[in-house]
Design a protein around this motif. Structure first.
Motif, PDB file in Angstrom:
ATOM      1  N   PRO A 160     -30.920-117.348  52.191  1.00 32.73           N
ATOM      2  CA  PRO A 160     -30.724-115.884  52.231  1.00 32.73           C
ATOM      3  C   PRO A 160     -29.943-115.433  53.472  1.00 32.73           C
ATOM      4  O   PRO A 160     -29.414-114.328  53.493  1.00 32.73           O
ATOM      5  CB  PRO A 160     -32.155-115.330  52.276  1.00 32.73           C
ATOM      6  CG  PRO A 160     -33.017-116.418  51.739  1.00 32.73           C
ATOM      7  CD  PRO A 160     -32.343-117.705  52.100  1.00 32.73           C
TER       8      PRO A 160
ATOM      9  N   THR B 164     -39.659-114.231  52.575  1.00 33.46           N
ATOM     10  CA  THR B 164     -39.106-112.936  52.165  1.00 33.46           C
ATOM     11  C   THR B 164     -39.816-111.782  52.880  1.00 33.46           C
ATOM     12  O   THR B 164     -39.308-110.672  52.925  1.00 33.46           O
ATOM     13  CB  THR B 164     -39.224-112.702  50.636  1.00 33.46           C
ATOM     14  OG1 THR B 164     -40.605-112.732  50.285  1.00 33.46           O
ATOM     15  CG2 THR B 164     -38.472-113.751  49.838  1.00 33.46           C
ATOM     16  N   HIS B 165     -41.021-112.036  53.453  1.00 36.46           N
ATOM     17  CA  HIS B 165     -41.761-110.977  54.155  1.00 36.46           C
ATOM     18  C   HIS B 165     -41.245-110.814  55.573  1.00 36.46           C
ATOM     19  O   HIS B 165     -40.973-111.805  56.255  1.00 36.46           O
ATOM     20  CB  HIS B 165     -43.246-111.337  54.258  1.00 36.46           C
ATOM     21  CG  HIS B 165     -43.928-111.297  52.946  1.00 36.46           C
ATOM     22  ND1 HIS B 165     -44.483-110.160  52.440  1.00 36.46           N
ATOM     23  CD2 HIS B 165     -44.114-112.263  52.013  1.00 36.46           C
ATOM     24  CE1 HIS B 165     -45.000-110.424  51.246  1.00 36.46           C
ATOM     25  NE2 HIS B 165     -44.786-111.692  50.969  1.00 36.46           N
TER      26      HIS B 165
END
Ligand SMILES: C[S@@+](CC[C@H](N)C(=O)[O-])C[C@H]1O[C@@H](n2cnc3c(N)ncnc32)[C@H](O)[C@@H]1O
Length: 352
Positions: free
Chosen positions: A48, A118-119
């Motif tokens: 990402p 993702t957090h």
């Protein structure tokens, strides 16, 4: 992956972990950077950020997400081979060995790790109470009134229990000697008013994204962001979580601005305190201005028998590392710096 900023950010965070007292995480991140530079498997969980610049990597705290994800695997008990290499109370660890196990875990649990990452990292630093409590004692002493305490951006709400902890401030102590959560700090300056009459008659908290301690997954995530070789910090947060669960502490999901306007109006017969720690920088400038206005409006409603206080532990102006504890008290709006403090409460320089 040919983005050199990725390994740069891992190495920068490695140095920062060492400076902030986690040599294990410092070394682990250096191994992660080497792995990345050699084309190893860590790249798979960094996709990402494949195009990210250093600013974005810093804002997203990418290296802390990776460290948190690995620690979460350890705490879950699902990867014993990795857990066996991690530091444990009273036992150090060899980061080179831990990295071999981490590398295997990254390959085997890639999806789970990527999902954790993702957090945005979210912590709740219990020892900030050692910085806030002297300010609350000062208010109790100066007003002589019971207190209504409202915390904004409280995360899991662990600092909502500030008056249920035991503190040592240099030569003096305050709080129940039998308290489950106790903390000290390197204290300089005169003593805070430990004889102040403290009675908390109301308490509440909000956070944009509260951590629900009754959910085992969220509870473990909160622990995962604590660095594993900081045993005292780990023990303290575990005890504080147990206490918060026993007392059924809740944190309302709400934005700080709307919540402050709705719940924190001054009331006769008590001092109403709005407080926060290490949160101001996470708000955009327009929200900061809106919150400052809302606080001033609550302050304008204060009366001598219904004072309103704003207590905060936030970075000092022009300071990247140290913080200050500042208090504004209405009626009148007198504003003063009570203390300079370490971001995690390791030391307090009391100025009042
Ligand atoms: C670094 S944490 C500090 C948590 C806690 N105050 C402490 O000192 O341990 C920042 C917190 O601010 C919360 N936050 C950020 N913006 C917010 C907003 N506009 N309203 C409420 N909470 C917010 C985040 O969800 C996060 O829990």
């Amino acid at each position: 992956m040919d983005n050199p900023e990725l390994s740069r950010s891992l190495r920068l965070q490695a140095a920062s972990c060492r400076n902030l007292g986690s040599p294990f995480h410092g070394d682990l991140l250096d191994h992660a950077a080497e792995d990345l530079e050699a084309g190893g498997p860590v790249a798979a969980v960094l996709t990402p950020w494949a195009q990210a610049d250093l600013r974005k990597l810093f804002d997203d705290a990418m290296p802390l997400r990776l460290l948190g994800g690995l620690h979460d695997l350890v705490l879950s008990g699902d990867v014993p081979a990795l857990a066996a290499t991690y530091p444990r109370s009273g036992r150090g660890a060899d980061a080179a060995l831990a990295w071999i196990a981490a590398r295997a875990a990254i390959i085997r649990h890639q999806d789970r790790l990527a999902a954790f990452m993702t957090h945005e990292p979210q912590t709740n630093e219990v020892r900030r109470s050692v910085c806030l409590a002297p300010g609350l004692l000062t208010l109790a002493q100066e007003t002589g009134l019971p207190m209504r305490t409202f915390e904004i951006a409280a995360s899991a709400g662990l600092n909502l229990n500030w008056d249920r902890y035991r503190y040592r401030f240099g030569d003096v102590a305050w709080g129940d000697p039998a308290a489950r959560v106790a903390m000290d700090t390197e204290w300089t300056g005169g003593p805070p008013p430990v004889d102040a009459p403290v009675e908390v008659i109301a308490r509440a908290a909000c956070d944009r994204r509260p951590v629900d301690l009754t959910d085992p997954v969220q509870r473990r995530r909160l622990l995962a962001y604590i660095w594993p070789d900081q045993f005292e910090r780990m023990d303290r947060i575990r005890s504080a979580i147990d206490l918060a669960l026993a007392l059924e502490v809740t944190v309302e999901a709400a934005d700080a601005v709307a919540w402050t306007a709705r719940v924190a109006a001054p009331q006769a017969g008590a001092v109403t305190v709005l407080y926060h720690s290490v949160f101001w920088q996470y708000m955009p400038a327009d929200s900061q201005a809106a919150l400052a206005r809302t606080i001033a409006e609550q302050g304008a409603r204060a009366r001598p028998d219904a004072p309103f206080a704003w207590l905060r532990m936030e970075p000092a102006p022009d300071q990247m590392t140290n913080m200050e504890v500042r208090l504004t008290l209405w009626p009148g709006g007198q504003d003063r710096v009570l203390a300079e403090v370490h971001p995690h409460g390791a030391w307090v320089k009391w100025l009042n």
